[in-house]
Structure formats: C-alpha cells, structure tokens
Scaffold this active site. Structure first.
Site, PDB file in Angstrom:
ATOM      1  N   TYR A 127       0.845  -1.209   0.000  1.00  0.00           N
ATOM      2  CA  TYR A 127       0.000   0.000   0.000  1.00  0.00           C
ATOM      3  C   TYR A 127       0.877   1.255   0.000  1.00  0.00           C
ATOM      4  O   TYR A 127       0.729   2.134  -0.848  1.00  0.00           O
ATOM      5  CB  TYR A 127      -0.904  -0.028   1.223  1.00  0.00           C
ATOM      6  CG  TYR A 127      -1.910   1.081   1.285  1.00  0.00           C
ATOM      7  CD1 TYR A 127      -2.953   1.164   0.363  1.00  0.00           C
ATOM      8  CD2 TYR A 127      -1.844   2.053   2.277  1.00  0.00           C
ATOM      9  CE1 TYR A 127      -3.895   2.188   0.430  1.00  0.00           C
ATOM     10  CE2 TYR A 127      -2.785   3.069   2.351  1.00  0.00           C
ATOM     11  CZ  TYR A 127      -3.808   3.127   1.430  1.00  0.00           C
ATOM     12  OH  TYR A 127      -4.740   4.143   1.504  1.00  0.00           O
ATOM     13  N   GLY A 150       2.912   1.365  -3.168  1.00  0.00           N
ATOM     14  CA  GLY A 150       1.999   1.520  -4.306  1.00  0.00           C
ATOM     15  C   GLY A 150       1.550   2.967  -4.434  1.00  0.00           C
ATOM     16  O   GLY A 150       1.503   3.544  -5.527  1.00  0.00           O
ATOM     17  N   PHE A 200     -14.548  -0.834  15.798  1.00  0.00           N
ATOM     18  CA  PHE A 200     -14.995  -0.592  17.182  1.00  0.00           C
ATOM     19  C   PHE A 200     -16.523  -0.573  17.229  1.00  0.00           C
ATOM     20  O   PHE A 200     -17.150  -1.172  18.111  1.00  0.00           O
ATOM     21  CB  PHE A 200     -14.435   0.730  17.720  1.00  0.00           C
ATOM     22  CG  PHE A 200     -12.931   0.780  17.841  1.00  0.00           C
ATOM     23  CD1 PHE A 200     -12.168  -0.381  17.815  1.00  0.00           C
ATOM     24  CD2 PHE A 200     -12.260   1.998  17.974  1.00  0.00           C
ATOM     25  CE1 PHE A 200     -10.777  -0.335  17.923  1.00  0.00           C
ATOM     26  CE2 PHE A 200     -10.881   2.054  18.090  1.00  0.00           C
ATOM     27  CZ  PHE A 200     -10.137   0.886  18.047  1.00  0.00           C
ATOM     28  N   ARG A 239       0.384   9.964  13.696  1.00  0.00           N
ATOM     29  CA  ARG A 239       0.075  10.492  12.349  1.00  0.00           C
ATOM     30  C   ARG A 239      -0.712  11.773  12.527  1.00  0.00           C
ATOM     31  O   ARG A 239      -1.758  11.781  13.171  1.00  0.00           O
ATOM     32  CB  ARG A 239      -0.771   9.455  11.637  1.00  0.00           C
ATOM     33  CG  ARG A 239      -0.674   9.285  10.127  1.00  0.00           C
ATOM     34  CD  ARG A 239       0.672   9.173   9.576  1.00  0.00           C
ATOM     35  NE  ARG A 239       1.260   7.870   9.423  1.00  0.00           N
ATOM     36  CZ  ARG A 239       0.716   6.824   8.817  1.00  0.00           C
ATOM     37  NH1 ARG A 239      -0.499   6.857   8.351  1.00  0.00           N
ATOM     38  NH2 ARG A 239       1.393   5.713   8.701  1.00  0.00           N
TER      39      ARG A 239
HETATM   40  N1  UDP Z   1      -6.788  -0.622  15.415  1.00  0.00           N
HETATM   41  C1  UDP Z   1      -7.177  -1.275  16.562  1.00  0.00           C
HETATM   42  N2  UDP Z   1      -8.231  -2.139  16.500  1.00  0.00           N
HETATM   43  C2  UDP Z   1      -8.914  -2.377  15.346  1.00  0.00           C
HETATM   44  C3  UDP Z   1      -8.495  -1.716  14.173  1.00  0.00           C
HETATM   45  C4  UDP Z   1      -7.428  -0.847  14.240  1.00  0.00           C
HETATM   46  O1  UDP Z   1      -6.605  -1.073  17.648  1.00  0.00           O
HETATM   47  O2  UDP Z   1      -9.868  -3.171  15.380  1.00  0.00           O
HETATM   48  C5  UDP Z   1      -5.682   0.334  15.491  1.00  0.00           C
HETATM   49  C6  UDP Z   1      -4.540   0.035  14.540  1.00  0.00           C
HETATM   50  O3  UDP Z   1      -3.619  -0.852  15.133  1.00  0.00           O
HETATM   51  C7  UDP Z   1      -3.966   1.427  14.310  1.00  0.00           C
HETATM   52  C8  UDP Z   1      -5.179   2.338  14.403  1.00  0.00           C
HETATM   53  O4  UDP Z   1      -6.173   1.598  15.103  1.00  0.00           O
HETATM   54  O5  UDP Z   1      -3.083   1.769  15.354  1.00  0.00           O
HETATM   55  C9  UDP Z   1      -5.719   2.732  13.063  1.00  0.00           C
HETATM   56  O6  UDP Z   1      -5.858   1.563  12.317  1.00  0.00           O
HETATM   57  P1  UDP Z   1      -6.577   1.561  10.907  1.00  0.00           P
HETATM   58  O7  UDP Z   1      -6.539   0.156  10.398  1.00  0.00           O
HETATM   59  O8  UDP Z   1      -7.916   2.208  11.032  1.00  0.00           O
HETATM   60  O9  UDP Z   1      -5.711   2.532   9.994  1.00  0.00           O
HETATM   61  P2  UDP Z   1      -4.133   2.685   9.749  1.00  0.00           P
HETATM   62  O10 UDP Z   1      -3.827   4.051  10.219  1.00  0.00           O
HETATM   63  O11 UDP Z   1      -3.382   1.641  10.536  1.00  0.00           O
HETATM   64  O12 UDP Z   1      -3.966   2.482   8.300  1.00  0.00           O
END
Ligand code: UDP
Length: 331
Positions: free
Chosen positions: A149, A152, A195, A281
């Site tokens: 990703y 890419g 969530f 981020r």
């Molecule tokens: N995350 C989590 N539980 C979940 C999904 C995501 O704790 O069920 C955490 C994940 O590890 C990251 C953040 O939430 O730290 C954002 O994850 P997401 O997949 O939404 O986006 P990313 O920024 O990682 O692409």
C-alpha cells in the site's frame, strides 16, 4: 447543462470515499457523463444504489483492464483497498490497482484533461516528525508488511508527478489521513468501523497493542469538502501532494473508550499490536490552508463517531418488528 459538459471517470467510485465523491460530482451541472469503474473488491454496489441519474454508468472491472474508446476530461483515481487487513491480503492486486491502474487511466485522459489521485498519510510511514508537512519524505519500510500500500501509493505519486513535470499533465494529489464515516464496509477492518461493529454485535472492542498510538481521524464529509476544493472548485493549479485531514490527533484508546461510552455493555480488550503499526500520524495543514482558503475539518471525532454509529446501527440492527432492540447511539 453547460455547452461542453465534462466527461468524468471515477475509478473506485463504488468504494467508501469514492461513492461520496460521486455524489458530490453529480451535483455539478457541468458534468455530462460520469463513469464509475470498480471491481467491487472492497467497494459495493450498495454504495451507489441511491444514484438515479441518466449521466451515470457503472463498469464492473479492474481499472487496469478497463477497455473503452472514450476519453475523459476529469479522472479521479481512488481504486485501491485502504484497510491494512485488505491490502495485506493481496499485495499484488493492491500495487496493480494503484500503479497499473493509474497508468491505464493516463491513457484515458482527454487532451488537456485533469487526473486526481487520492494518496495517503501512509507515505509518511512511521513518522519521525510531527505534524507531517508534505515536504517530509517519510519513514517507510519498503519491504515491510504495509509496503504494498505505502509503496503503491508512493510510486503512483511519483508517476503522476513526473507526468506533470515532463508532459505538463494537470495533476492533483491528496494525501488522506484516516478517513471514516458512513459507507465503510462492516468488514473493512479499520479502527472506528471495527470498534462500532464489534460493540453493536456484542463483541469486545479489540485494541491492537496498548492503544497509545495515535491517528488524526477525518470525518468523510469534511474530507470530501477538501477534495472538492483541491480537485476542481479552487483554481490553484498546484500539482504537488497536499495533506487533507483533520489535524486533531487522538490516541486509538481514546476513540475506543468514546465508542464504548455510546453503546451499553460495550467492553474493551487488548490484542497483539498490528504489524509495523505507526505510532503517530498528524497532518501539517499549512499548505492546504493556503491553497484552499476556507477549508478546514469542522466535525470533531465525537460528532463523526456518533453519526457513523447511527449509520451502522440502522444497518446492523434487526428490524424492531422482529423484536430487535435498536441501540441508542445517544445513550
Ligand atoms: N486498530 C485497533 N483495532 C482495530 C483496528 C485498528 O486497535 O480493530 C488500530 C490500529 O492498530 C492502528 C489504528 O487503530 O493503530 C488505526 O488503524 P486503521 O486500520 O484504522 O488505519 P491505519 O492508520 O493503521 O492504516
């Protein structure tokens, strides 16, 4: 309709963000035809089921294989999975959709046309500076588990930037930060939708790791406002990447606790950290504010999460007539 109506192509237009962009584009009277190209891998027909417009057509195919003699005045490239669990499951397809897909789309651009691309804050990897300005070159593992990703998107940025430089093509690039909201697929796998769907189904909310990692959560309506300005409504002429996001950075744990506070009986558990999960981020919005006067994210995550919860609750709950209790998002 205007004298020379625009022909528009939206790759990935059946996806979460793409379908919202399609709605916005169809609000333009100067758009004479709008073709969505989508393979429905992570998109869904349902996202466009409400569209009843003679200008609209859907082609179900991989964007890199889209065959047509038509040429388009405006092309929007959003064809890509964006959730780590989806892009990690098929890295070849992820790279192909972005890089090969964009190469195909460049062939379909009418002379003088514009191509717009949704890139990602993932180009910054696990950033060592915060907030991240567009000039920050990122801290990305080019062979790591997120690389299909990240790279890419980075390669596609390179492709478009060089096409702009060498051929003068009109290019727009948005770097999006953790967008969420209605039309996220229930099995998308990203944080806020996970969530909410977990808690609504009576499953625990699972935080990967300690939850102290942070993100800047952008509600989809705010992000589409930014994309509209960046991509077509503000004549800024800037071809470089522009951060589009909410610069209020919030830990994952805080968002999970907020979701839990809205859904009676919800509970939080902790699981294994996600592979190479970035610790933080946050967009530096200096450039966006100067290019796109008047744009800012107006919807705080508390409000955006409530709206997203209402949308999921309406979809996931059994009808009241069958005896199902509708969770009260305002509880
Ligand atoms: N995350 C989590 N539980 C979940 C999904 C995501 O704790 O069920 C955490 C994940 O590890 C990251 C953040 O939430 O730290 C954002 O994850 P997401 O997949 O939404 O986006 P990313 O920024 O990682 O692409």
């Amino acid at each position: 309709m205007s004298a020379n109506p625009s022909k528009v192509l939206v790759a990935g237009g059946a996806g979460f963000i793409g379908s919202h962009l399609v709605d916005r584009l169809l609000g333009r009277p100067d758009v004479g035809r709008l073709v969505v190209v989508d393979n429905l891998w992570t998109g869904a027909r349902e996202n466009l089921a409400h569209v009843d417009d003679g200008r609209f057509a859907l082609a179900v195919t991989d964007v890199e294989r889209f065959a047509t003699e038509e040429r388009f005045d405006e092309i929007y490239q959003l064809a890509s999975p964006a959730s780590p669990q989806w892009y990690m499951s098929d890295p070849v397809r992820t790279i192909s959709a972005n890089v090969m897909g964009t190469m195909r789309l460049l062939d379909l651009l009418a002379p003088g046309g514009r191509i717009c691309f949704t890139s990602t804050s993932e180009v910054y990897g696990d950033p060592l500076v915060t907030p991240q300005p567009e000039s920050y070159r990122g801290s990305v593992d080019c062979t790591g588990p997120r690389s299909s990703y990240d790279e890419g998107k980075r390669c596609t940025e390179a492709l478009l930037s060089e096409v702009a430089r060498v051929h003068g093509t009109d290019v727009r690039i948005a770097r999006l930060f953790n967008v969420y909201g209605p039309r996220t697929k229930p099995d998308d796998g990203r944080a806020i939708s996970n969530f909410i769907t977990s808690a609504l189904s009576g499953e625990p909310i699972t935080i990967y790791g300690d939850g102290l990692q942070s993100r800047s959560w952008g509600y989809v309506d705010d992000i589409i406002d930014g994309l509209e300005k960046l991509f077509w409504s503000v004549p800024h002429g800037y071809a470089g990447p522009v951060n589009i996001g909410n610069d209020r950075e919030v830990p994952v744990l805080t968002v999970a606790q907020y979701v839990a506070s809205l859904i009676p009986g919800a509970r939080i558990v902790h699981g294994e950290p996600a592979p190479q999960d970035p610790s933080n981020r946050c967009p530096d919005l200096t450039l966006a504010r100067s290019l796109l006067p008047g744009w800012s994210c107006e919807i705080p995550y508390e409000e955006g999460v409530r709206r997203t919860l209402e949308w999921f609750a309406a979809r996931l709950s059994p009808p009241a007539a069958e005896g199902g209790a509708t969770p009260d998002p305002g509880a």
